[in-house]
Design a protein around this motif. Structure first.
Motif, PDB file in Angstrom:
ATOM      1  N   PHE A  46       0.841  -1.206   0.000  1.00 23.26           N
ATOM      2  CA  PHE A  46       0.000   0.000   0.000  1.00 23.26           C
ATOM      3  C   PHE A  46       0.873   1.253   0.000  1.00 23.26           C
ATOM      4  CE2 PHE A  46      -2.231   3.479   2.026  1.00 23.26           C
ATOM      5  CZ  PHE A  46      -3.448   3.483   1.376  1.00 23.26           C
ATOM      6  N   ASN A  47       1.852   1.269   0.889  1.00 20.85           N
ATOM      7  CA  ASN A  47       2.728   2.439   0.993  1.00 20.85           C
ATOM      8  C   ASN A  47       3.524   2.642  -0.294  1.00 20.85           C
ATOM      9  OD1 ASN A  47       5.623   3.597   2.126  1.00 20.85           O
ATOM     10  ND2 ASN A  47       3.826   4.533   3.040  1.00 20.85           N
ATOM     11  N   GLN A  57       1.240   4.247  -2.898  1.00 20.47           N
ATOM     12  CA  GLN A  57       0.885   5.645  -2.616  1.00 20.47           C
ATOM     13  C   GLN A  57       2.089   6.581  -2.806  1.00 20.47           C
ATOM     14  OE1 GLN A  57      -2.291   6.547  -2.086  1.00 20.47           O
ATOM     15  NE2 GLN A  57      -2.901   4.403  -2.204  1.00 20.47           N
ATOM     16  N   VAL A  58       3.285   6.071  -2.530  1.00 15.45           N
ATOM     17  CA  VAL A  58       4.485   6.911  -2.648  1.00 15.45           C
ATOM     18  C   VAL A  58       4.952   7.006  -4.099  1.00 15.45           C
ATOM     19  CG1 VAL A  58       6.953   7.040  -2.051  1.00 15.45           C
ATOM     20  CG2 VAL A  58       5.265   6.516  -0.274  1.00 15.45           C
TER      21      VAL A  58
END
Lengths: 355, 75
Positions: free
Chosen positions: A238-239, A242-243
């Motif tokens: 997820f991270n 998003q990044v």
């Protein structure tokens, strides 16, 4: 890295999904979590139904079914393809390549290029790069780009981190040269230092399958899976998305000297609805321009979700017209890639059930 | 308007969140609960918490969640 192509087009798209449909509510019985919590998660993540193979169905079974459909309908001649690229993480065998299995089963001509690529959620774009490059050779006129995965067979039904979102599917994209010289812009990044975020630990030569690798283990969040199964670090993935994804799209549009308003649809890989909505919010893209319905209707089928999103949502429009599409895939490797290209009109655009 | 504690209670009614300094280390919230919490906070406060802010350190305790909400202009 930034990539540029021209005089290339996708001329037809077919998606194949197993007829066997499971619902999240059915799957819930396998999870070690109270039903109320699971149902709440279902609403947030957009889990509902997913298509998974019933029995020992392999990648080549879905693809051969789809290719025979194209032959029978007249959309493609049996000797019409000069290359077959198969992008999969769930091959029939370690060797030979699944593309060779498909070539042999379908009785395709010998005068052709067969190639397997081990890639997942960015696999539609990686496959397009290969198809576009192969078409530099005058001897090749038509490339069949196949994305296929039957990951349900490698996913623990007791793993609510992965099983409810997994879908099995195949897509066949026919890629050809085009008279249109408009640039197709793309970019690609890879980071093998984060390779553990998505993996099947056992089954290769590093850790062969054994009775020990088949033992179910708790990941600490009440998900039970073996080393033989798909293991996804959901928070890390997820991270990562998003990044990395929003700046990748900004870079792509900048390279193409285009704005967000020039894009008709953002057709992204679909891991789950929550992740896509958070991406859309971050990028100021209206949800209707970034479809997120494939995961809830069919499941996340790795590299097939982008062609599935096209076929399911835009079939009528693309049979007669065209759109400016921003494609993006992100996942195993880790790999992230995007492409800005004109899609359509297509000679065929269809979704069929494998029975 | 629901307080942060009300929302947490709805997600995991069995825990006393006011008594914990680290929900994750204390096993009170897992990664799925954080996703649910973000969705509930978004709805309750009419905001969209950025995906970049969905990291464990922003959901360790009530104070860290309130600090995150202040970033979005919410008390």
């Amino acid at each position: 890295m930034n990539l540029t192509f021209s005089h290339r087009r996708i001329s037809g798209l077919l998606a194949v999904v197993p007829a066997n449909e499971r619902s999240f509510v059915e799957d819930m019985a396998n999870f070690n979590s109270p039903p109320a919590r699971s149902l709440k998660l279902m609403k947030v993540m957009g889990y509902d139904k997913h298509r998974v193979v019933d029995g020992p169905v392999c990648a080549s079974d879905l693809v051969c079914f789809g290719m025979e459909h194209l032959f029978a309908s007249g959309a493609l001649a049996r000797d019409g393809c000069d290359a077959l690229i198969v992008v999969t993480q769930s091959p029939d065998y370690i060797m030979p390549p699944t593309s060779s299995v498909i070539q042999g089963r379908l009785g395709l001509k010998q005068d052709m290029f067969c190639l397997d690529i081990n890639q997942g959620c960015a696999g539609f774009l990686i496959g397009l790069f290969q198809a576009f490059s192969l078409l530099e050779q005058p001897a090749l006129r038509k490339v069949a780009l196949v994305n296929v995965d039957v990951m349900s067979r490698k996913t623990s039904p007791r793993d609510r981190n992965s099983y409810p979102l997994i879908g099995d599917a195949a897509s066949i994209a026919i890629v050809e040269r085009s008279q249109d010289g408009t640039a197709i812009h793309a970019n690609l990044k890879m980071d093998g230092t984060r390779r553990d975020a998505l993996m099947i630990p056992a089954g290769g030569l590093r850790l062969p399958c054994s009775p020990e690798t088949a033992v179910m283990e708790d990941d600490g969040e009440n998900n039970f899976r073996a080393k033989d199964n798909l293991r996804m670090d959901g928070s890390a993935v997820f991270n990562f998305v998003q990044v990395e994804v929003p700046p990748m799209i900004r870079d792509l549009l900048q390279a193409a000297q285009a704005g967000m308003e020039d894009v008709d649809y953002f057709l992204f890989h679909q891991p789950n609805r929550f992740m896509l909505h958070k991406l859309a919010d971050q990028m100021n893209v209206p949800y209707e321009k970034m479809p997120s319905n494939i995961v809830e209707l069919y499941g996340n089928s790795s590299g097939v979700t982008i062609p599935m999103a096209i076929v399911h949502n835009l079939r009528e429009r693309l049979l007669t017209g065209s759109i400016q599409a921003c494609l993006a895939g992100f996942g195993v490797g880790l790999t992230w890639s995007s492409m800005l290209m004109r899609l359509g009109p297509l000679d065929f655009c269809e979704l069929i059930d494998y029975k | 308007m629901q307080t942060v504690e009300d929302i947490l209670k709805e997600i995991r009614p069995e825990f006393d969140f006011a008594a914990s300094e680290n929900f994750i280390d204390d096993g009170m919230l897992d990664s799925y609960d954080i996703v649910t919490l973000v969705s509930d906070l978004d709805k309750a406060y009419g905001i969209s918490i950025s995906g970049l802010d969905i990291v464990p350190e922003n959901f360790q305790n009530i104070a860290s969640i309130q600090k995150l909400l202040r970033k979005y202009g919410k008390p």
